[in-house]
Design a protein around this motif. Structure first.
Motif, PDB file in Angstrom:
ATOM      1  N   GLY A  68      45.972  24.249  36.633  1.00 53.47           N
ATOM      2  CA  GLY A  68      44.704  24.479  36.027  1.00 53.47           C
ATOM      3  C   GLY A  68      44.782  24.637  34.513  1.00 53.47           C
ATOM      4  O   GLY A  68      43.903  24.212  33.789  1.00 53.47           O
TER       5      GLY A  68
ATOM      6  N   TYR B 114      41.489  32.655  33.580  1.00 54.71           N
ATOM      7  CA  TYR B 114      40.158  32.271  34.042  1.00 54.71           C
ATOM      8  C   TYR B 114      39.089  32.697  33.032  1.00 54.71           C
ATOM      9  O   TYR B 114      38.189  31.926  32.697  1.00 54.71           O
TER      10      TYR B 114
ATOM     11  N   TYR C 270      44.767  21.306  32.703  1.00 51.76           N
ATOM     12  CA  TYR C 270      43.414  20.748  32.669  1.00 51.76           C
ATOM     13  C   TYR C 270      42.551  21.467  31.630  1.00 51.76           C
ATOM     14  O   TYR C 270      41.753  20.842  30.935  1.00 51.76           O
TER      15      TYR C 270
ATOM     16  N   ALA D 232      40.495  29.065  39.711  1.00 53.48           N
ATOM     17  CA  ALA D 232      39.789  29.949  40.639  1.00 53.48           C
ATOM     18  C   ALA D 232      40.568  30.074  41.952  1.00 53.48           C
ATOM     19  O   ALA D 232      40.677  31.170  42.519  1.00 53.48           O
ATOM     20  N   ARG D 233      41.109  28.974  42.419  1.00 53.63           N
ATOM     21  CA  ARG D 233      41.897  29.004  43.663  1.00 53.63           C
ATOM     22  C   ARG D 233      43.167  29.822  43.470  1.00 53.63           C
ATOM     23  O   ARG D 233      43.537  30.630  44.327  1.00 53.63           O
TER      24      ARG D 233
ATOM     25  N   GLU E   9      38.760  24.736  36.346  1.00 52.72           N
ATOM     26  CA  GLU E   9      38.142  25.857  37.049  1.00 52.72           C
ATOM     27  C   GLU E   9      38.477  25.845  38.532  1.00 52.72           C
ATOM     28  O   GLU E   9      38.770  26.892  39.116  1.00 52.72           O
ATOM     29  N   ARG E  10      38.443  24.689  39.118  1.00 59.92           N
ATOM     30  CA  ARG E  10      38.753  24.593  40.544  1.00 59.92           C
ATOM     31  C   ARG E  10      40.156  25.131  40.827  1.00 59.92           C
ATOM     32  O   ARG E  10      40.362  25.931  41.733  1.00 59.92           O
ATOM     33  N   HIS E  11      41.123  24.718  40.027  1.00 64.34           N
ATOM     34  CA  HIS E  11      42.512  25.137  40.237  1.00 64.34           C
ATOM     35  C   HIS E  11      42.734  26.607  39.871  1.00 64.34           C
ATOM     36  O   HIS E  11      43.411  27.338  40.599  1.00 64.34           O
TER      37      HIS E  11
ATOM     38  N   TYR F 115      37.302  20.909  32.114  1.00 66.10           N
ATOM     39  CA  TYR F 115      36.954  22.239  32.567  1.00 66.10           C
ATOM     40  C   TYR F 115      36.616  22.330  34.045  1.00 66.10           C
ATOM     41  O   TYR F 115      36.933  23.326  34.693  1.00 66.10           O
ATOM     42  N   GLY F 116      35.992  21.324  34.583  1.00 67.02           N
ATOM     43  CA  GLY F 116      35.673  21.348  36.009  1.00 67.02           C
ATOM     44  C   GLY F 116      36.922  21.373  36.869  1.00 67.02           C
ATOM     45  O   GLY F 116      37.034  22.162  37.810  1.00 67.02           O
ATOM     46  N   LEU F 117      37.874  20.513  36.541  1.00 69.68           N
ATOM     47  CA  LEU F 117      39.134  20.496  37.286  1.00 69.68           C
ATOM     48  C   LEU F 117      39.921  21.772  37.056  1.00 69.68           C
ATOM     49  O   LEU F 117      40.501  22.339  37.983  1.00 69.68           O
TER      50      LEU F 117
END
Length: 75
Positions: free
Chosen positions: A1, A42, A4, A18-19, A14-16, A10-12
């Motif tokens: 993340g 984050y 990225y 946040a997980r 955030e996904r990583h 930012y979308g990618l």
């Protein structure tokens, strides 16, 4: 993340991120430095996007965890 995030994807990111944060919170103590690192990363992702309340909430969570983990440092 983090990569990225540095690439402004930012979308990618955030996904990583946040997980990763969710997994660390699930399997580690809230005082674990890796959990605190994920919270910080984050928060630093959402802040420059103008999501100030969300970033502030994450930074406050980080501060509380840090104070709890190291009470003598905040006397």
């Amino acid at each position: 993340g983090y990569t990225y995030m540095r690439l402004a994807e930012y979308g990618l990111a955030e996904r990583h991120l946040a997980r990763a944060l969710a997994l660390r919170r699930e399997h580690m103590s809230p005082h674990d430095p890796r959990v605190m690192e994920s919270i910080s990363t984050y928060a630093n992702l959402v802040y420059p996007q103008g999501r100030y309340p969300e970033a502030a909430n994450q930074f406050e969570t980080l501060l509380k965890a840090s104070r709890s983990a190291h009470p003598g440092d905040y006397a």
